[in-house]
Design a protein around this motif. Structure first.
Motif, short mmCIF file in Angstrom:
data_model
loop_
_atom_site.label_atom_id
_atom_site.label_comp_id
_atom_site.label_asym_id
_atom_site.label_seq_id
_atom_site.Cartn_x
_atom_site.Cartn_y
_atom_site.Cartn_z
N ASP A 260 2.72 -12.22 -10.66
CA ASP A 260 1.74 -13.29 -10.68
C ASP A 260 1.80 -14.19 -9.44
O ASP A 260 1.74 -15.42 -9.54
CB ASP A 260 1.92 -14.15 -11.95
CG ASP A 260 0.67 -14.98 -12.25
OD1 ASP A 260 -0.42 -14.57 -11.83
OD2 ASP A 260 0.81 -16.05 -12.87
N ILE A 261 1.92 -13.57 -8.28
CA ILE A 261 1.80 -14.30 -7.02
C ILE A 261 0.91 -13.49 -6.09
O ILE A 261 0.55 -12.35 -6.40
CB ILE A 261 3.17 -14.56 -6.35
CG1 ILE A 261 3.85 -13.23 -5.97
CG2 ILE A 261 4.08 -15.40 -7.24
CD1 ILE A 261 5.11 -13.41 -5.14
N SER A 262 0.56 -14.05 -4.97
CA SER A 262 -0.29 -13.33 -4.02
C SER A 262 0.56 -12.37 -3.19
O SER A 262 1.76 -12.60 -2.98
CB SER A 262 -1.01 -14.31 -3.11
OG SER A 262 -0.08 -14.93 -2.23
N PRO A 263 -0.04 -11.28 -2.68
CA PRO A 263 0.70 -10.37 -1.80
C PRO A 263 1.25 -11.08 -0.57
O PRO A 263 2.33 -10.74 -0.08
CB PRO A 263 -0.36 -9.32 -1.42
CG PRO A 263 -1.32 -9.33 -2.56
CD PRO A 263 -1.38 -10.76 -3.01
N ALA A 264 0.50 -12.07 -0.06
CA ALA A 264 0.97 -12.81 1.11
C ALA A 264 2.25 -13.59 0.79
O ALA A 264 3.19 -13.64 1.60
CB ALA A 264 -0.12 -13.76 1.61
N ALA A 265 2.29 -14.20 -0.40
CA ALA A 265 3.48 -14.97 -0.80
C ALA A 265 4.69 -14.05 -0.94
O ALA A 265 5.80 -14.38 -0.49
CB ALA A 265 3.23 -15.70 -2.11
N LEU A 266 4.47 -12.88 -1.55
CA LEU A 266 5.57 -11.93 -1.68
C LEU A 266 6.03 -11.45 -0.30
O LEU A 266 7.23 -11.29 -0.05
CB LEU A 266 5.13 -10.73 -2.53
CG LEU A 266 6.19 -9.63 -2.72
CD1 LEU A 266 7.45 -10.18 -3.37
CD2 LEU A 266 5.63 -8.47 -3.54
#
Length: 370
Positions: free
Chosen positions: A41-47
């Motif tokens: 439940d996070i954005s790919p950019a954050a990961l």
């Protein structure tokens, strides 16, 4: 979205360790970065920032990673302490390397099979009552969809098989379903749209629903159509070791039974293909024909020949007293017994598919790969 902590130089080592370990988990589970981000439940950019060591995820996010249901399904145990360890190795966190490698390999092959296929098969309804088997081999067409169920994390199958205007209807359904795949990249959205399409599909034909399970070499499609009380098991070979072109289809065996029709279960072969086979029906039918040549009735033929020889020997006291009518009756009765014995002995392998037969169909499909 999980909170992040801006760090000082003293935290660089732990950031690097966590980022590296998160990526180890992703690789071990064969997730894309987008898939892992979706699961947590996070954005790919954050990961990406976590993995590259630009940001430090907080403990709540690490706990969320450890509680992803798919980890348990793949027999991989994960804790926050492990993610903080410089010596973390997913291969040693439960289950054994060999078992996990097999699971990963099977999942990769299952992922290859997601898509929309045309089905080619014989009309079993006609086969059940036509006297001339070869004249009754009417080629029919259907559509099969294999997709990932976001809610259950399992592979699902939806199919329809047509008897009237079958090729035109199958083409149309395949095109519409492929448009759903093209418009919805996320498994969750795609599954919802396929279900919605199948609901409207049922207004014009019997729709088969079911689950897909996997063995070491095969995929098993357990499908049924509630409205016509028909059930079927379709067995397909899993994609081979060459994954450059993905799975394009193959030859499968089908066992089906319709409740309440008074018919025994039927067995036949079915071709599934991502591409329309633009060749003659005769060529397609040659791959669908059951192979009596593999069921050599040598023992039965020899026994029948010996019986005929004995009946027509002039020096046999017993048989010489029989007239032709009696001899024909004896031969006919024995022939029925031998035929029944032969069918019972080979019934389980009549609809089986060998690897060579599957490879031949794969080569046929590759001729029409777009």
């Amino acid at each position: 979205m999980a909170n992040t902590v801006v760090t000082t130089n003293n935290d660089e080592a732990i950031i690097r360790i966590i980022g590296k370990n998160l990526d180890k988990v992703r690789v071990a589970m064969r997730w894309t970065q987008a898939r892992m981000a979706e699961l947590t439940d996070i954005s790919p950019a954050a990961l990406g920032n976590y993995i590259k060591g630009y940001r430090l995820p907080d403990v709540t996010y690490l706990l969320r990673v450890c509680r992803i249901p798919e980890l348990k399904e793949k027999n991989l145990t994960l804790t926050v302490d492990m993610l903080l360890s410089e010596s973390f190795d997913p291969e040693s966190s439960g289950g054994g390397r060999a078992q996990r490698e097999q699971m990963v390999a099977t999942d990769a092959k299952a992922e290859d099979m997601v898509g929309v296929y045309l089905c080619y098969y014989f009309d079993q309804v006609r086969l059940s009552y036509e006297r001339d088997f070869r004249e009754a081999r009417a080629l029919r067409y259907g559509v099969l969809v294999l997709f990932e169920d976001h809610e259950t994390r399992a592979m699902r199958a939806v199919a329809a098989f047509y008897s009237q205007e079958s090729l035109a209807r199958a083409r149309r359904a395949k095109k519409e379903l492929e448009e759903i795949f093209a418009a919805h990249a996320k498994a969750r959205d795609r599954a919802a749209q396929i279900r919605e399409y199948a609901e409207t599909w049922q207004a014009s034909t019997d729709v088969y629903w079911g689950a897909v399970s996997f063995g070491k070499c095969h995929a098993f499609l357990h499908i049924d159509a509630p409205f016509c009380a028909d059930r079927a098991l379709i067995v397909l070979y899993l994609p081979g070791s060459r994954r450059d072109g993905g799975y394009q289809g193959g030859l499968g065996s089908v066992a089906s039974v319709a409740q309440g029709t008074g018919q025994m279960p039927t067995a036949q072969k079915m071709i599934v293909s991502r591409y329309e086979l633009q060749c003659s029906e005769t060529e397609i039918a040659s791959h669908l024909s059951l192979e009596p040549s593999r069921l050599v009735p040598d023992a039965e033929a020899t026994e029948l020949a010996n019986l005929c020889q004995k009946l027509y020997r002039s020096d046999d006291v017993i048989t010489s007293s029989l007239d032709d009518h009696d001899k024909i009756a004896i031969i006919g009765n024995r022939l029925r017994q031998l035929l029944q014995r032969h069918v019972e002995k080979h019934a389980c392998c009549v609809g089986s598919v060998s690897e060579e037969e599957n490879d031949a169909v794969c080569s046929l499909i590759q001729r029409f790969e777009s």
